[in-house]
Motif scaffolding. Structure first.
Motif, PDB file in Angstrom:
ATOM      1  N   HIS A  21       0.816  -1.223   0.000  1.00 28.63           N
ATOM      2  CA  HIS A  21       0.000   0.000   0.000  1.00 28.63           C
ATOM      3  C   HIS A  21       0.846   1.269   0.000  1.00 28.63           C
ATOM      4  O   HIS A  21       0.338   2.367  -0.075  1.00 28.63           O
ATOM      5  CB  HIS A  21      -0.969  -0.012   1.183  1.00 28.63           C
ATOM      6  N   GLN A  22       2.156   1.096   0.099  1.00 27.43           N
ATOM      7  CA  GLN A  22       3.097   2.227   0.067  1.00 27.43           C
ATOM      8  C   GLN A  22       2.826   3.275   1.152  1.00 27.43           C
ATOM      9  O   GLN A  22       3.207   4.429   1.019  1.00 27.43           O
ATOM     10  CB  GLN A  22       3.114   2.893  -1.318  1.00 27.43           C
ATOM     11  N   ILE A  23       2.098   2.838   2.207  1.00 32.10           N
ATOM     12  CA  ILE A  23       1.807   3.820   3.261  1.00 32.10           C
ATOM     13  C   ILE A  23       3.053   4.083   4.100  1.00 32.10           C
ATOM     14  O   ILE A  23       3.284   5.178   4.554  1.00 32.10           O
ATOM     15  CB  ILE A  23       0.628   3.349   4.158  1.00 32.10           C
ATOM     16  N   ARG A  24       3.868   3.040   4.278  1.00 30.77           N
ATOM     17  CA  ARG A  24       5.019   3.239   5.144  1.00 30.77           C
ATOM     18  C   ARG A  24       6.347   2.932   4.436  1.00 30.77           C
ATOM     19  O   ARG A  24       7.203   2.288   4.994  1.00 30.77           O
ATOM     20  CB  ARG A  24       4.878   2.376   6.394  1.00 30.77           C
ATOM     21  N   ASP A  35       7.003 -18.631  -1.041  1.00 30.75           N
ATOM     22  CA  ASP A  35       8.015 -19.457  -1.667  1.00 30.75           C
ATOM     23  C   ASP A  35       8.239 -20.717  -0.853  1.00 30.75           C
ATOM     24  O   ASP A  35       8.242 -21.825  -1.369  1.00 30.75           O
ATOM     25  CB  ASP A  35       9.316 -18.631  -1.746  1.00 30.75           C
ATOM     26  N   SER A  36       8.386 -20.526   0.472  1.00 28.87           N
ATOM     27  CA  SER A  36       8.680 -21.672   1.333  1.00 28.87           C
ATOM     28  C   SER A  36       7.479 -22.620   1.399  1.00 28.87           C
ATOM     29  O   SER A  36       7.636 -23.809   1.618  1.00 28.87           O
ATOM     30  CB  SER A  36       9.062 -21.201   2.734  1.00 28.87           C
ATOM     31  N   LEU A  37       6.278 -22.089   1.228  1.00 26.95           N
ATOM     32  CA  LEU A  37       5.085 -22.944   1.280  1.00 26.95           C
ATOM     33  C   LEU A  37       4.686 -23.413  -0.128  1.00 26.95           C
ATOM     34  O   LEU A  37       3.732 -24.169  -0.282  1.00 26.95           O
ATOM     35  CB  LEU A  37       3.908 -22.193   1.925  1.00 26.95           C
ATOM     36  N   ASN A  38       5.392 -22.892  -1.113  1.00 32.73           N
ATOM     37  CA  ASN A  38       5.118 -23.261  -2.502  1.00 32.73           C
ATOM     38  C   ASN A  38       3.698 -22.871  -2.932  1.00 32.73           C
ATOM     39  O   ASN A  38       2.929 -23.672  -3.460  1.00 32.73           O
ATOM     40  CB  ASN A  38       5.348 -24.761  -2.682  1.00 32.73           C
ATOM     41  N   ILE A  39       3.342 -21.618  -2.638  1.00 31.31           N
ATOM     42  CA  ILE A  39       2.008 -21.105  -2.986  1.00 31.31           C
ATOM     43  C   ILE A  39       2.202 -19.919  -3.929  1.00 31.31           C
ATOM     44  O   ILE A  39       3.026 -19.049  -3.656  1.00 31.31           O
ATOM     45  CB  ILE A  39       1.256 -20.640  -1.721  1.00 31.31           C
ATOM     46  N   PRO A  40       1.482 -19.868  -5.057  1.00 31.30           N
ATOM     47  CA  PRO A  40       1.598 -18.726  -5.967  1.00 31.30           C
ATOM     48  C   PRO A  40       1.256 -17.433  -5.251  1.00 31.30           C
ATOM     49  O   PRO A  40       0.283 -17.379  -4.485  1.00 31.30           O
ATOM     50  CB  PRO A  40       0.575 -19.008  -7.067  1.00 31.30           C
ATOM     51  N   CYS A  41       2.037 -16.414  -5.496  1.00 32.18           N
ATOM     52  CA  CYS A  41       1.875 -15.163  -4.764  1.00 32.18           C
ATOM     53  C   CYS A  41       1.700 -13.991  -5.732  1.00 32.18           C
ATOM     54  O   CYS A  41       2.504 -13.811  -6.652  1.00 32.18           O
ATOM     55  CB  CYS A  41       3.132 -14.970  -3.905  1.00 32.18           C
ATOM     56  N   PHE A  42       0.643 -13.217  -5.539  1.00 31.76           N
ATOM     57  CA  PHE A  42       0.398 -12.050  -6.380  1.00 31.76           C
ATOM     58  C   PHE A  42       0.593 -10.793  -5.543  1.00 31.76           C
ATOM     59  O   PHE A  42      -0.071 -10.630  -4.525  1.00 31.76           O
ATOM     60  CB  PHE A  42      -1.019 -12.077  -6.942  1.00 31.76           C
ATOM     61  N   ILE A  43       1.474  -9.939  -5.987  1.00 32.33           N
ATOM     62  CA  ILE A  43       1.721  -8.707  -5.236  1.00 32.33           C
ATOM     63  C   ILE A  43       1.394  -7.523  -6.122  1.00 32.33           C
ATOM     64  O   ILE A  43       1.803  -7.467  -7.286  1.00 32.33           O
ATOM     65  CB  ILE A  43       3.182  -8.654  -4.763  1.00 32.33           C
ATOM     66  N   LYS A  44       0.610  -6.612  -5.581  1.00 26.56           N
ATOM     67  CA  LYS A  44       0.261  -5.419  -6.344  1.00 26.56           C
ATOM     68  C   LYS A  44       0.731  -4.217  -5.538  1.00 26.56           C
ATOM     69  O   LYS A  44       0.556  -4.169  -4.321  1.00 26.56           O
ATOM     70  CB  LYS A  44      -1.256  -5.382  -6.543  1.00 26.56           C
ATOM     71  N   SER A  45       1.320  -3.265  -6.201  1.00 21.64           N
ATOM     72  CA  SER A  45       1.808  -2.087  -5.501  1.00 21.64           C
ATOM     73  C   SER A  45       0.973  -0.885  -5.928  1.00 21.64           C
ATOM     74  O   SER A  45       0.862  -0.592  -7.121  1.00 21.64           O
ATOM     75  CB  SER A  45       3.280  -1.889  -5.851  1.00 21.64           C
TER      76      SER A  45
END
Lengths: 459, 459
Positions: free
Chosen positions: A57-60, A76-86
């Motif tokens: 959220h770029q708040i901090r 990564d360690s849990l092997n789950i696809p991760c989507f990150i939005k900025s």
């Protein structure tokens, strides 16, 4: 123990089923990290797929960036696809003139739905807990709410949002994170008493616990559970009544008053709210006083009255019903005309009644058995098309005693002047077939050579 | 405006009728003085008689005395009979071990009833206002409540208590007193943030108004009004259902399950509460878990089951009904068995008692200080798992005098035959550890090398 408690919640509230594809909202804080870890353990037992959604959220500044890195590593360690939005949430909030808290929430939910659509998921899991529940309810109590608001956060929403850890409290979550060495990020904004929710969390609840009830969280949760049950019951009854006495037609929502007026105000006001929601989609801008005005309209002395509500809603009180409508009805001179397809029901909204008809052969027709109010004609004698309308200037009907003006007939039948414009008249082109409930033209009488009989009535 | 508003409340809630004889509770503070003045004005219009009741609670010495003098003078000027009772409330509270607030309230209501009886009055008017209402509801929310508790203070109670100024707020009342030059006394205890209610008034509500909602009082009142309506509706439905499916006979209250089981839990739980109230007068000591147990009994697989509730209530599930009773029905063969997790409470519904246990180290264990009824064992000696159950055929216990059949032990202890099937027996696998409240096996005795002690009791 924490894991079992969440499994219990999931089973009892029916949150997750085999084959579910779940987007998990992960901020990197203890709640969402605990949620993800538990769902990941569950995914080994159950056939479900997980996807993580994280909003930077770029708040901090740097902190927010470190949150994102943490979530990536965890996935990564849990092997789950991760989507990150900025997203620059502070800028978005400034541009759109919303508070940081609201803005961040809006952007978060927008992202969930995007990712849900992208990966074809059917659910979004969010890490709200018991403490969040109490905070929400306290906030609503302070700002003003009703029974529905006191239900708090829902375990499950129709749009696929689920909250599997809503029965955990913050301490258990933190303990779980320690035990499983998850090292979640601590949201610094949480520790600042700037936002209302943080004020409730950091000032109000500790004050209540210190001064009034150290078990306040549990007391409040019990209250919410009981009120949720009460609310469920009432909403259930409202559903039943609504399907019985409300009808949505093209010109609006009809609430038939005969049954309506036998009900308790608690139900009536919710029926009106349901009607408005059916009409315009939600009840934004509608206040209690508006609902009360509609309730007033149900009284008999309000017949033919009309009021306006916000959102362009008109409320009409007609014989037998209240109409919630987005359109202006001609007030004086009601004029209506409906094409009748023999055998099909037609709802006459001006009357709040349904014109019902049925075609039978002469053999199957026995006029002795007919119930009151039923009229019938020889369908073969119809020359043009059948329509149902109110009277028009110059209408006449052929009776056994001779042709009579409809106006004179009405006078003879002692129908009050103000009702005469409503009496439904069945016509064949321009010829009057029947004055409903009163008289039949002899031109459409059943005879021995009649083949098909049309029986009709208004209900 | 204030006067008209009170007249409206009186009319709408039907608080006062012609011919009423009303005892007015007057402390001398603004609320009660405003109430008295308004009722006095009303008595000129309506045929009602007023009597003033004032309690000199002696809490604040001279101040309390001055309050009494003020009330006497006021009554004199209005020509209203005035009854003043002086009670050493602080002493009463100390003697009876109740808080000052509770003690003063109890004494006040006792006095009202005495005066009511003495003058033949039918009502008691009390000066609670809108702010009191919000304070009460907040207090209940913080301590834990349900929909009925959120109704707040009632305008009218069955015992004749009426609250005509419940719709006024404190400011309006103070303004009224100024305008009519009443110069009420200011209760100094109100200004001290000692009691919980004063804390709510002087700290919590101002905090909420400042930080969250400056119109909090009005928001809260709207919430209470809506919840009151919802509560009325539900209680109404409960009344209807109760009269349909419940019957009180000599042997207890019958709830017929066929209809009962079609209802929503919100209604069912209230029907059980009504049944218990019909049976024993109130529901003190009855908790939610007890109600839930009765609800469980309505299921078909509970046929012929029996449970005990506090207050000596027995609940029987018979063909077609649940019976709430104060008497023991001749029952055959109760069988129960519970797994015990050391340190956790287990409610034994067949006995209506809770098995409580606690693990302590030997160092911290001092058998001299133990209260009556507490038993203890060496936790390290447990081989299998601990369970609590009633006797089984062939049970034996190792005592210091040798092994004894449980049956013989019961005979020796003179336990009546009909009670023997209930006596709880603590077992480790198949070995009897203890006959609760009576004997311990020597096999589980505490010794010097004992590490952990399990203390247990039935309450």
């Amino acid at each position: 123990m924490v894991f079992d408690s969440v499994l219990k919640t999931i089973a009892e509230k029916n949150l997750i089923e085999t084959g579910d594809k779940i987007v998990v909202a992960v901020s990197g804080g203890p709640d969402s990290v605990c949620l993800l870890h538990i769902l990941h353990r569950l995914s080994n037992q159950m056939d479900i797929s997980l996807f993580v959604a994280h909003l930077n959220h770029q708040i901090r500044g740097l902190e927010a960036h470190l949150d994102s890195l943490y979530v990536m590593k965890l996935c990564d360690s849990l092997n789950i696809p991760c989507f990150i939005k900025s997203i620059d949430v502070p800028k978005y909030c400034e541009d759109n003139k919303v508070g940081l808290e609201d803005g961040a929430r809006m952007q978060r939910y927008k992202m969930f739905n995007e990712i849900k659509a992208k990966v074809g998921a059917n659910k979004v899991a969010i890490g709200h807990n018991k403490n969040d529940q109490v905070e929400t309810v306290l906030m609503r109590i302070m700002r003003g709410t009703g029974l529905q608001g006191l239900r708090g956060i829902e375990y499950k929403r129709n749009d696929g949002i689920i909250r599997p850890i809503l029965d955990l409290n913050r301490k258990d979550i933190e303990k779980y994170c320690v035990e499983h060495e998850l090292y979640p990020r601590i949201d610094k904004t949480n520790l600042e008493s700037i936002y209302s929710r943080n004020k409730i969390r950091l000032e109000l609840i500790p004050y209540i616990q210190k001064e009034f009830n150290e078990n306040f969280i549990d007391s409040a949760i019990r209250m919410v559970q009981n009120l949720r049950s009460d609310s469920d019951y009432i909403l259930n009854e409202v559903d039943k009544e609504y399907s019985e006495l409300a009808r949505a037609y093209e010109d609006g929502v009809y609430l038939f008053v005969e049954k309506f007026n036998t009900l308790h105000n608690a139900i009536k006001s919710r029926l009106v709210i349901r009607g408005i929601r059916d009409l315009v989609g939600d009840v934004n801008g509608i206040e209690k006083k508006h609902i009360d005005e509609v309730l007033e309209m149900s009284k008999d002395d309000k017949l033919n009255k009309k009021i306006n509500l916000p959102r362009g809603i008109f409320v009409y009180r007609k014989q037998g019903y209240i109409l919630l409508s987005k359109s202006i009805l001609e007030d004086s001179n009601i004029e209506y005309e409906y094409t009748i397809e023999p055998g099909k029901d037609v709802f006459i909204s001006e009357l709040g009644k349904t014109f019902k008809s049925e075609i039978v052969s002469l053999e199957n027709f026995n006029s002795d058995e007919l119930k009151k109010g039923l009229q019938f004609l020889d369908l073969g004698k119809i020359k043009s098309s059948i329509r149902l309308r109110n009277r028009r200037q110059g209408d006449k009907i052929r009776l056994s005693g001779g042709t009579k003006k409809i106006k004179e007939l009405f006078i003879g039948l002692k129908i009050p002047r103000e009702n005469r414009d409503k009496v439904p008249i069945l016509v064949d082109g321009d010829s009057v077939v029947a004055v409903c409930d009163y008289r039949m033209s002899i031109d459409y009488k059943i005879e021995e050579k009649t083949e098909k009989v049309l029986m009709f009535t208004l209900e």
